[in-house]
Design a protein around this motif. Structure first.
Motif, short mmCIF file in Angstrom:
data_model
loop_
_atom_site.label_atom_id
_atom_site.label_comp_id
_atom_site.label_asym_id
_atom_site.label_seq_id
_atom_site.Cartn_x
_atom_site.Cartn_y
_atom_site.Cartn_z
N ILE A 169 -8.35 -1.05 -6.67
CA ILE A 169 -7.71 -0.80 -5.38
C ILE A 169 -6.20 -0.66 -5.58
CG2 ILE A 169 -7.15 -1.82 -3.13
CD1 ILE A 169 -9.90 -3.26 -3.30
N PHE A 170 -5.63 0.36 -4.92
CA PHE A 170 -4.18 0.58 -4.99
C PHE A 170 -3.59 0.56 -3.59
CE2 PHE A 170 -5.95 2.47 -8.78
CZ PHE A 170 -5.12 1.99 -9.77
N ARG A 171 -2.46 -0.13 -3.45
CA ARG A 171 -1.79 -0.28 -2.16
C ARG A 171 -0.37 0.27 -2.24
NH1 ARG A 171 -3.73 -6.49 -2.19
NH2 ARG A 171 -5.95 -6.15 -1.69
N PRO A 172 -0.19 1.54 -1.94
CA PRO A 172 1.16 2.12 -1.96
C PRO A 172 1.87 1.94 -0.63
CG PRO A 172 -0.44 3.82 -1.52
CD PRO A 172 -1.22 2.54 -1.69
N PRO A 173 3.22 2.07 -0.66
CA PRO A 173 3.98 2.21 0.59
C PRO A 173 3.99 3.70 0.95
CG PRO A 173 5.48 2.05 -1.25
CD PRO A 173 4.09 2.06 -1.82
N TYR A 174 5.16 4.24 1.33
CA TYR A 174 5.26 5.65 1.66
C TYR A 174 5.21 6.50 0.38
CZ TYR A 174 6.86 4.01 6.23
OH TYR A 174 6.96 3.39 7.45
N ILE A 175 4.25 7.41 0.31
CA ILE A 175 4.16 8.35 -0.81
C ILE A 175 4.90 9.62 -0.42
CG2 ILE A 175 2.61 9.68 -2.29
CD1 ILE A 175 0.42 7.64 -1.68
N TYR A 176 5.72 10.13 -1.32
CA TYR A 176 6.46 11.35 -1.04
C TYR A 176 6.42 12.24 -2.27
CZ TYR A 176 10.33 9.74 -3.98
OH TYR A 176 11.09 9.34 -5.04
N GLN A 233 10.16 0.57 0.65
CA GLN A 233 10.00 1.14 -0.68
C GLN A 233 9.27 2.47 -0.56
OE1 GLN A 233 7.89 -2.34 -2.07
NE2 GLN A 233 9.35 -2.63 -3.73
N PHE A 234 9.43 3.29 -1.59
CA PHE A 234 8.75 4.57 -1.67
C PHE A 234 8.10 4.70 -3.05
CE2 PHE A 234 11.88 5.14 1.63
CZ PHE A 234 11.28 5.99 2.54
N TYR A 270 -3.89 -3.59 -6.83
CA TYR A 270 -2.51 -3.46 -7.30
C TYR A 270 -1.61 -2.90 -6.21
CZ TYR A 270 -4.51 -3.98 -11.97
OH TYR A 270 -5.17 -4.46 -13.08
N ASN A 271 -0.44 -3.52 -6.05
CA ASN A 271 0.63 -2.89 -5.29
C ASN A 271 1.19 -1.75 -6.12
OD1 ASN A 271 0.37 -4.76 -3.20
ND2 ASN A 271 1.88 -6.15 -4.11
N LEU A 272 1.56 -0.67 -5.45
CA LEU A 272 1.99 0.53 -6.19
C LEU A 272 3.22 1.11 -5.51
CD1 LEU A 272 1.29 2.45 -8.51
CD2 LEU A 272 -0.21 3.69 -6.94
N ALA A 273 4.40 0.66 -5.97
CA ALA A 273 5.66 1.08 -5.35
C ALA A 273 6.77 1.08 -6.39
CB ALA A 273 6.03 0.14 -4.21
N PRO A 332 5.89 2.46 -11.63
CA PRO A 332 6.58 3.64 -11.12
C PRO A 332 7.99 3.74 -11.65
CG PRO A 332 5.28 2.63 -9.39
CD PRO A 332 5.22 1.69 -10.55
N ALA A 333 8.35 4.93 -12.15
CA ALA A 333 9.62 5.10 -12.87
C ALA A 333 10.59 6.06 -12.19
CB ALA A 333 9.34 5.59 -14.29
N ILE A 334 10.13 6.84 -11.23
CA ILE A 334 10.97 7.87 -10.61
C ILE A 334 11.70 7.27 -9.41
CG2 ILE A 334 11.00 10.14 -9.50
CD1 ILE A 334 8.40 10.75 -11.04
#
Length: 320
Positions: A148-155, A187-188, A212-215, A280-282
């Motif tokens: 499971i992945f939990r992102p904030p705002y994806i752009y 976060q993004f 996993y949190n994904l930000a 996340p690296a960008i």
């Protein structure tokens, strides 16, 4: 060759996964309602059916087996449960579910993966439905090798939601931009980081049955977000902060003049590192530079329908 099924595939995140999996040499099917035509080539089969209808889904997936499923289009428990009742998943090695940070209960603290999940008035049924889909997967941990992945705002490039495009479009015209006057921190995550981290779980044994949190680790305020947009676009647009008192008196919510909810939204991602997954690296500036380059190539861009119906009302009040 490993077989992959992408649930979704004609818009933004699903489309990006479809293209990347093809580029990596997988045999890829993708399933959508069929309302939109795919502009991507190299996939095996475009399966067209309504995933909410078990009989249709069972017929569509008959005799098919997959090693990996990337599910972008599941929004509630019914979507996930119906999928697994409709298919043979004996060969399945990973089921990757794109959930959301909106599953967490309201809090002023930074969310960890084991932070309380539940109803959150800021996100409504969307967050609660995602949480219930997660609960179903967790209850089936002995049967389904989920991640499971939990992102904030994806752009990022290809985003069909009117978020960064709203600022690019209006700043290109020099229009004033309204933002909430608040201390909100968010976060993004750029789409390329979403792909990189999620696909890394294909071969990572530590990730099975984990969330996993994904930000990206950057903490962004609305002011810093606007500063980044103005720097990238070199726009003269004036930034106007709208006071909470004005919004309350006029019963206006942030989504009626701004493309994001005015609620702090921060997640800890150290678990990714602990389990050997790429973080996340960008950063936001680099990611928005890439997004802006893509946006400028969209010669026929027309602003889509949206809920920001109070922009003119607020501008009139603030510019008199």
């Amino acid at each position: 060759m490993k077989q992959v099924l992408v649930m979704g595939g004609t818009e933004f995140v699903g489309k990006a996964f479809l293209q990347q999996l093809i580029n990596l040499g997988y045999s890829v099917d993708f399933l959508t309602t069929g309302r939109r035509r795919s502009t991507i080539s190299g996939y095996t089969t475009h399966i067209k059916c309504n995933r909410k209808k078990r009989s249709d889904l069972t017929a569509a997936l008959k005799h098919k087996q997959y090693h990996y499923i990337v599910d972008i289009s599941a929004y509630d428990k019914e979507d996930v449960e119906t999928l697994f009742l409709s298919m043979d998943h004996t060969k399945l090695e990973r089921y990757l579910f794109l959930s959301s940070g909106s599953v967490y209960c309201p809090s002023d603290t930074i969310f960890l993966e084991d932070s309380p999940r539940g109803e959150n008035s800021h996100w409504g049924k969307y967050g609660l439905n995602k949480k219930e889909a997660e609960d179903f997967l967790i209850s089936k941990a002995n049967e389904i090798p989920f991640v499971i992945f939990r992102p904030p705002y994806i752009y990022g490039e290809g985003n069909n939601l009117y978020r960064e495009a709203y600022f690019f479009y209006n700043m290109a015209l020099g229009n004033p931009i309204l933002i909430p006057e608040s201390n909100t921190n968010v976060q993004f995550i750029h789409i390329a980081d979403v792909l990189r981290t999620i696909l890394a779980t294909f071969e990572n044994r530590h990730a099975v049955c984990q969330s996993y949190n994904l930000a990206h680790r950057e903490t962004i305020t609305w002011k810093s977000l606007m500063s980044t947009f103005k720097k990238i676009t070199n726009s003269p647009s004036k930034i106007i902060e709208v006071e909470q008192k004005f919004l309350t008196e006029n019963e206006i919510g942030s989504k009626q003049f701004f493309p994001f909810r005015d609620v702090s939204y921060l997640m800890d991602t150290t678990k990714l590192t602990k389990d050997g997954l790429p973080t996340p690296a960008i950063n936001l500036e680099k990611g928005l530079e890439r997004s802006y380059k893509w946006f400028k190539q969209q010669r026929d861009f027309v602003p889509p329908r949206h809920s920001m119906n109070k922009v003119d009302f607020i501008l009139n009040a603030y510019t008199q």
